[in-house]
Design a protein around this motif. Structure first.
Motif, short mmCIF file in Angstrom:
data_model
loop_
_atom_site.label_atom_id
_atom_site.label_comp_id
_atom_site.label_asym_id
_atom_site.label_seq_id
_atom_site.Cartn_x
_atom_site.Cartn_y
_atom_site.Cartn_z
N ALA A 61 0.96 -1.11 0.21
CA ALA A 61 0.11 -0.11 0.08
C ALA A 61 0.77 1.29 0.01
N ILE A 62 0.39 2.10 -0.80
CA ILE A 62 1.38 3.46 -0.85
C ILE A 62 0.22 4.56 -0.70
N MET A 63 0.92 5.58 0.45
CA MET A 63 0.43 6.63 0.98
C MET A 63 0.34 7.53 -0.14
N SER A 64 -0.88 8.06 -0.54
CA SER A 64 -1.01 8.94 -1.66
C SER A 64 -1.69 10.23 -1.05
N SER A 65 -2.16 10.63 0.03
CA SER A 65 -2.77 11.86 0.60
C SER A 65 -1.73 13.03 0.28
N PRO A 66 -2.28 14.05 -0.07
CA PRO A 66 -1.47 15.28 -0.29
C PRO A 66 -1.07 15.90 1.22
N LYS A 67 -2.05 15.62 2.25
CA LYS A 67 -1.84 15.84 3.67
C LYS A 67 -2.15 14.85 4.53
N PRO A 68 -1.44 13.83 4.75
CA PRO A 68 -1.38 12.64 5.60
C PRO A 68 -2.03 12.95 6.95
N PRO A 69 -2.94 12.24 7.61
CA PRO A 69 -3.10 12.50 9.15
C PRO A 69 -2.16 11.84 10.14
N MET A 70 -2.42 11.77 11.21
CA MET A 70 -1.44 11.24 12.25
C MET A 70 -2.15 10.07 12.69
N VAL A 71 -1.36 9.09 12.73
CA VAL A 71 -1.73 7.68 13.45
C VAL A 71 -0.76 7.47 14.86
N TYR A 72 -1.69 7.51 15.91
CA TYR A 72 -0.96 7.25 17.17
C TYR A 72 -1.22 6.05 17.60
N ASP A 73 -0.13 5.20 17.13
CA ASP A 73 -0.14 3.84 17.14
C ASP A 73 0.74 3.24 18.30
N TYR A 74 0.37 3.89 19.69
CA TYR A 74 1.22 3.41 20.67
C TYR A 74 -0.09 3.78 21.97
N SER A 75 0.35 3.38 23.32
CA SER A 75 -0.42 3.17 24.27
C SER A 75 0.41 3.31 25.49
N GLY A 76 -0.28 4.06 26.63
CA GLY A 76 0.07 4.23 27.89
C GLY A 76 1.21 5.64 27.96
N ILE A 98 6.11 5.37 -7.46
CA ILE A 98 6.20 4.16 -6.92
C ILE A 98 5.22 3.19 -7.41
N SER A 99 4.05 3.35 -7.45
CA SER A 99 3.14 2.47 -8.36
C SER A 99 3.54 2.20 -9.33
N ASP A 100 4.03 2.91 -10.53
CA ASP A 100 4.43 2.55 -11.89
C ASP A 100 5.65 1.75 -11.67
N LEU A 101 6.55 1.95 -10.81
CA LEU A 101 7.75 1.22 -10.56
C LEU A 101 7.47 -0.23 -9.99
N LEU A 102 6.54 -0.13 -9.18
CA LEU A 102 6.07 -1.68 -8.65
C LEU A 102 5.27 -2.38 -9.81
N THR A 103 4.52 -1.82 -10.55
CA THR A 103 3.80 -2.39 -11.48
C THR A 103 4.71 -2.89 -12.67
N GLU A 104 5.65 -2.14 -12.83
CA GLU A 104 6.85 -2.48 -14.05
C GLU A 104 7.52 -3.75 -13.43
N ALA A 105 7.60 -4.01 -12.18
CA ALA A 105 8.34 -5.23 -11.43
C ALA A 105 7.52 -6.29 -11.44
N GLY A 106 6.10 -6.09 -11.81
CA GLY A 106 5.35 -7.14 -11.38
C GLY A 106 4.80 -7.27 -10.09
N ILE A 107 4.87 -6.48 -9.19
CA ILE A 107 4.50 -6.54 -7.74
C ILE A 107 3.21 -5.40 -7.64
N LYS A 108 2.39 -6.47 -6.88
CA LYS A 108 0.82 -5.60 -6.69
C LYS A 108 1.17 -4.66 -5.93
N SER A 109 0.14 -3.53 -6.06
CA SER A 109 0.28 -2.27 -5.05
C SER A 109 -1.09 -1.73 -5.17
N LYS A 110 -1.21 -0.68 -4.38
CA LYS A 110 -2.45 0.09 -4.12
C LYS A 110 -2.36 1.37 -3.56
#
Length: 266
Positions: A61-76, A98-110
């Protein structure tokens, strides 16, 4: 930027450590190495591609947002650390490349327009580029953790290095939280010594060693789940025929009895 950029495998430390003064002080040696990495790099990269141990999907998976949000993946951690922001712009143009490069290499992506920065990315970026002025994006690991597949992902992305994109694998060379405050001293030292020898080997031998990393001394003690080691595979794959340099080595990481190392390729 006309030179071929190196790639990196780095420790991202614990949780939101740059925002916690006591914790930041404990990670002083890591912080110094990250700042030195920026200084050695010289020119500001066009964008940074981060492969964090905190995001995995069935396919890339490839992050494609022009303004990505935050992921608070911790606790405590203190309440205020769940409202911190790292406001770097995204890089939709790089995501498409990146999507194009992976496609050219036969690697699935989104493309993923919703994914945000996790702490494997924003914690180190707060130290490296505190102005948050460098376009930034992530790609996911594969849930399979397959070494050869991740080396192939890195290999497919190698052209980015000639396009001003810094490729950084963000994880940790020892990641067993049950042993991080006691019991991890010998296993981490054994695995770290093996990793250093593997990284210094000739390219074909290094690749074989990484593909068979589970046979290393204390490998499964240090990495019961290898999510924090897998980013190394991608960084290596993007510079698989180039020399490695250990750029950080700590035998008492933040006062804990573990040994960890970071590497540059190229």
């Amino acid at each position: 930027m006309t030179r071929t950029l190196p790639t990196y495998f780095i420790s991202h430390g614990g949780g939101p450590w740059p925002w916690i003064p006591d914790m930041r002080a404990m990670f002083a040696s890591l912080e110094a190495s990250l700042k030195q990495m920026v200084a050695d790099h010289g020119e500001t990269p066009k964008a940074i591609l981060m492969i964090s141990g905190h995001w995995e999907e069935q396919d890339v998976a490839i992050m494609s947002s022009p303004k990505p949000p935050m992921v608070y993946d911790y606790s405590g951690f203190p309440p205020e650390t769940y409202s911190i922001t790292y406001d770097a712009p995204g890089a939709p143009d790089v995501a498409a490349r990146i999507s194009d490069l992976l496609t050219e290499a036969g690697i699935k992506s989104k493309l993923d327009p919703n994914r945000g920065f996790d702490h494997g990315t924003f914690s180190v970026m707060e130290v490296m580029y505190p102005e948050a002025n460098v376009p930034l994006l992530q790609i996911s690991l594969l849930k399979s953790y397959d070494p050869a597949d991740h080396i192939a992902i890195g290999r497919a992305l190698a052209p980015l290095r000639d396009e001003g994109i810094m490729i950084v694998g963000s994880g940790l060379s020892f990641h067993n939280l049950r042993l991080i405050r006691g019991g991890g001293e010998a296993p981490s030292a054994q695995f770290d010594a093996w990793l250093f020898d593997a990284m210094m080997a000739a390219p074909s031998e290094r690749r074989d060693a990484i593909i068979n990393w589970e046979t290393a001394p204390s490998a499964r003690i240090c990495h019961q789940n290898e999510d924090h080691l897998v980013p190394l595979f991608v960084a290596l794959g993007a510079a698989e025929n180039e020399p490695a340099t250990r750029i950080y080595h700590d035998e008492g990481n933040v006062g804990m009895p573990i040994t960890v190392s970071n590497y540059r390729f190229g």
